[in-house]
Design an enzyme around this catalytic site. Structure first.
Site, PDB file in Angstrom:
ATOM      1  N   THR A  62       0.838  -1.190   0.000  1.00  0.00           N
ATOM      2  CA  THR A  62       0.000   0.000   0.000  1.00  0.00           C
ATOM      3  C   THR A  62       0.881   1.251   0.000  1.00  0.00           C
ATOM      4  OG1 THR A  62      -1.929   1.041   1.002  1.00  0.00           O
ATOM      5  CG2 THR A  62      -0.358   0.014   2.522  1.00  0.00           C
ATOM      6  N   LYS A  66       3.639   1.280  -3.795  1.00  0.00           N
ATOM      7  CA  LYS A  66       3.167   0.420  -4.888  1.00  0.00           C
ATOM      8  C   LYS A  66       4.044   0.523  -6.138  1.00  0.00           C
ATOM      9  CE  LYS A  66      -1.616   0.873  -3.410  1.00  0.00           C
ATOM     10  NZ  LYS A  66      -2.996   1.204  -3.808  1.00  0.00           N
ATOM     11  N   ASN A  87       0.305  -4.052  -6.248  1.00  0.00           N
ATOM     12  CA  ASN A  87      -0.200  -4.099  -4.861  1.00  0.00           C
ATOM     13  C   ASN A  87      -0.359  -5.530  -4.356  1.00  0.00           C
ATOM     14  OD1 ASN A  87      -2.527  -5.002  -6.122  1.00  0.00           O
ATOM     15  ND2 ASN A  87      -3.895  -3.767  -4.859  1.00  0.00           N
ATOM     16  N   ALA A 128      -4.196  12.726 -11.944  1.00  0.00           N
ATOM     17  CA  ALA A 128      -3.259  12.134 -12.912  1.00  0.00           C
ATOM     18  C   ALA A 128      -2.042  11.575 -12.188  1.00  0.00           C
ATOM     19  CB  ALA A 128      -2.846  13.179 -13.949  1.00  0.00           C
ATOM     20  N   ALA A 131      -2.716   6.999  -8.191  1.00  0.00           N
ATOM     21  CA  ALA A 131      -4.029   6.409  -7.935  1.00  0.00           C
ATOM     22  C   ALA A 131      -4.815   6.267  -9.230  1.00  0.00           C
ATOM     23  CB  ALA A 131      -4.796   7.270  -6.929  1.00  0.00           C
ATOM     24  N   ARG A 152      -5.676  19.041 -12.238  1.00  0.00           N
ATOM     25  CA  ARG A 152      -5.313  20.439 -11.940  1.00  0.00           C
ATOM     26  C   ARG A 152      -4.158  20.883 -12.835  1.00  0.00           C
ATOM     27  NH1 ARG A 152      -3.630  21.258  -5.809  1.00  0.00           N
ATOM     28  NH2 ARG A 152      -1.943  19.922  -6.542  1.00  0.00           N
ATOM     29  N   THR A 153      -3.124  20.061 -12.932  1.00  0.00           N
ATOM     30  CA  THR A 153      -2.010  20.328 -13.851  1.00  0.00           C
ATOM     31  C   THR A 153      -2.324  19.624 -15.176  1.00  0.00           C
ATOM     32  OG1 THR A 153      -0.548  20.292 -11.933  1.00  0.00           O
ATOM     33  CG2 THR A 153       0.496  20.208 -14.116  1.00  0.00           C
ATOM     34  N   TYR A 213     -11.839   6.994   1.208  1.00  0.00           N
ATOM     35  CA  TYR A 213     -12.935   6.897   2.166  1.00  0.00           C
ATOM     36  C   TYR A 213     -12.435   7.451   3.488  1.00  0.00           C
ATOM     37  CZ  TYR A 213     -10.281   2.961   3.879  1.00  0.00           C
ATOM     38  OH  TYR A 213      -9.264   2.196   4.374  1.00  0.00           O
ATOM     39  N   GLY A 235     -14.727   5.061  -1.414  1.00  0.00           N
ATOM     40  CA  GLY A 235     -13.876   3.965  -1.864  1.00  0.00           C
ATOM     41  C   GLY A 235     -13.787   2.775  -0.926  1.00  0.00           C
TER      42      GLY A 235
HETATM   43  P1  ATR Z   1      -1.360   9.553  -5.853  1.00  0.00           P
HETATM   44  O1  ATR Z   1      -0.228   8.626  -6.136  1.00  0.00           O
HETATM   45  O2  ATR Z   1      -2.070   9.300  -4.564  1.00  0.00           O
HETATM   46  O3  ATR Z   1      -2.298   9.686  -6.995  1.00  0.00           O
HETATM   47  P2  ATR Z   1       0.117  11.932  -6.536  1.00  0.00           P
HETATM   48  O4  ATR Z   1       0.862  11.201  -7.588  1.00  0.00           O
HETATM   49  O5  ATR Z   1       0.834  12.869  -5.633  1.00  0.00           O
HETATM   50  O6  ATR Z   1      -0.662  10.962  -5.557  1.00  0.00           O
HETATM   51  O7  ATR Z   1      -1.071  12.706  -7.255  1.00  0.00           O
HETATM   52  C1  ATR Z   1      -1.945  13.515  -6.558  1.00  0.00           C
HETATM   53  C2  ATR Z   1      -3.035  13.958  -7.502  1.00  0.00           C
HETATM   54  O8  ATR Z   1      -4.007  14.725  -6.798  1.00  0.00           O
HETATM   55  C3  ATR Z   1      -2.543  14.840  -8.628  1.00  0.00           C
HETATM   56  O9  ATR Z   1      -3.330  14.575  -9.768  1.00  0.00           O
HETATM   57  C4  ATR Z   1      -2.788  16.247  -8.063  1.00  0.00           C
HETATM   58  O10 ATR Z   1      -2.904  17.253  -9.039  1.00  0.00           O
HETATM   59  P3  ATR Z   1      -1.568  17.939  -9.644  1.00  0.00           P
HETATM   60  O11 ATR Z   1      -1.001  16.973 -10.618  1.00  0.00           O
HETATM   61  O12 ATR Z   1      -2.059  19.192 -10.270  1.00  0.00           O
HETATM   62  O13 ATR Z   1      -0.660  18.187  -8.464  1.00  0.00           O
HETATM   63  C5  ATR Z   1      -4.107  16.012  -7.390  1.00  0.00           C
HETATM   64  N1  ATR Z   1      -4.437  16.988  -6.348  1.00  0.00           N
HETATM   65  C6  ATR Z   1      -3.893  17.099  -5.131  1.00  0.00           C
HETATM   66  N2  ATR Z   1      -4.494  18.104  -4.441  1.00  0.00           N
HETATM   67  C7  ATR Z   1      -5.444  18.626  -5.251  1.00  0.00           C
HETATM   68  C8  ATR Z   1      -6.407  19.661  -5.120  1.00  0.00           C
HETATM   69  N3  ATR Z   1      -6.511  20.385  -3.995  1.00  0.00           N
HETATM   70  N4  ATR Z   1      -7.236  19.899  -6.163  1.00  0.00           N
HETATM   71  C9  ATR Z   1      -7.140  19.184  -7.287  1.00  0.00           C
HETATM   72  N5  ATR Z   1      -6.249  18.184  -7.486  1.00  0.00           N
HETATM   73  C10 ATR Z   1      -5.420  17.900  -6.484  1.00  0.00           C
END
Ligand code: ATR
Length: 267
Positions: A62, A66, A87, A128, A131, A152-153, A213, A235
């Site tokens: 986890t 992963k 996983n 993106a 997860a 967001r990005t 969740y 989830g």
């Molecule tokens: P994980 O492996 O859990 O998916 P990660 O690779 O750090 O974690 O990705 C986090 C994701 O949540 C990204 O898509 C991030 O957006 P950015 O790529 O723009 O950073 C998104 N995220 C985190 N906080 C956010 C927020 N407040 N609003 C929208 N997207 C968010």
């Protein structure tokens, strides 16, 4: 003889996997022991190797390991390769095999537990990161009419979408579009936030699904209810379903999940 399993992560003390697998084992009459292992970020690979060298049978992985676990494997399933992460680890003939059950867990929760019909549906996947990458391939195989990845990005969504052969965009480019199912795979909920999506991007009769969740409704579940979702799911079902898929890989039997989902929900 009792076969040994474990989940490795960091932190790990709150993992519900031991409870879930113990319930599966009772239900199916399997003799297993399932522990938690606090993984060492500096030497995860030794922790994994040590577990199997000691006779461990299967290991769940986890957050945040992963992707690293996937790289440590000698053999990856197609879905683990597509996810870029594993996983579910098993040792066969001295080779470490990695699979990824997250995506199938999400799809089975929607499809089997709730009866969501993917055919002809337009699906929006938010995020993106790891997860989202982890569930992309099984979602693509559902027969949904359209899958859009928004992040967001924007550049990260575009890159991931291009790899998967779907559309990717920024959250700010969703204006004027609406979807039958919106799945949140962002980390926004960790800060009790919701990704900045337009108020009207859920179609009438649409569903929302938060891959995460919490003790109460997550911020995205609350968003779903406030925006007319027929179902606003979190989830927890995905967690139990990915565990059931791991159990099936290891034990060859598929446990029933409804009772343990209820038990966790009411705990
Ligand atoms: P994980 O492996 O859990 O998916 P990660 O690779 O750090 O974690 O990705 C986090 C994701 O949540 C990204 O898509 C991030 O957006 P950015 O790529 O723009 O950073 C998104 N995220 C985190 N906080 C956010 C927020 N407040 N609003 C929208 N997207 C968010």
């Amino acid at each position: 003889m009792t076969d040994r399993y474990a989940v490795i992560g960091n932190p790990i003390e709150h993992s519900r996997s031991p409870q879930i697998h113990a319930a599966f084992a009772r239900q199916t009459g399997q003799d297993i022991k399932y522990d938690r292992i606090l993984g060492d970020p500096d030497d995860l690979e030794s922790d994994i190797a040590g577990f199997f060298a000691d006779g461990g049978f299967g290991l769940n992985v986890t957050v945040p390991f992963k992707e690293r676990a996937g790289r440590a494997c000698d053999v990856l399933s197609d879905r683990a390769r597509a996810a870029g992460a594993a996983n579910t680890l098993t040792m066969h003939d001295g080779l470490l095999h990695g699979d990824n059950t997250d995506g199938v867990g999400l799809v089975r929760d929607l499809l089997v537990n709730y009866g969501f019909v993917f055919a002809d549906k337009q699906v929006l996947l938010l995020g993106a990161g790891g997860a989202v990458r982890g569930v992309l391939r099984p979602l693509l195989e559902t027969g949904a009419a359209q899958l859009v990845i928004a992040n967001r990005t924007a550049a990260k969504a575009s890159a991931l979408a291009q790899e998967a052969g779907v559309t990717g965009c920024g959250l700010d480019q969703l204006a004027g579009q609406s979807f039958d199912l919106i799945i949140n795979g962002t980390a926004a909920g960790l800060d009790a936030e919701v990704p900045a999506i337009p108020d009207d991007c859920l179609k009438p009769g649409g569903w929302t699904y938060d891959m995460f969740y919490g003790r109460g409704p997550t911020a995205f579940v609350t968003w779903g209810h406030a925006h007319g979702a027929v179902q606003a799911l979190d989830g927890l079902g995905m967690l139990v379903e990915q565990a059931a898929e791991s159990f099936h890989i290891w034990r060859g039997v598929r446990p029933k999940t409804a009772a343990i989902i209820d038990e966790l929900r009411n705990a």
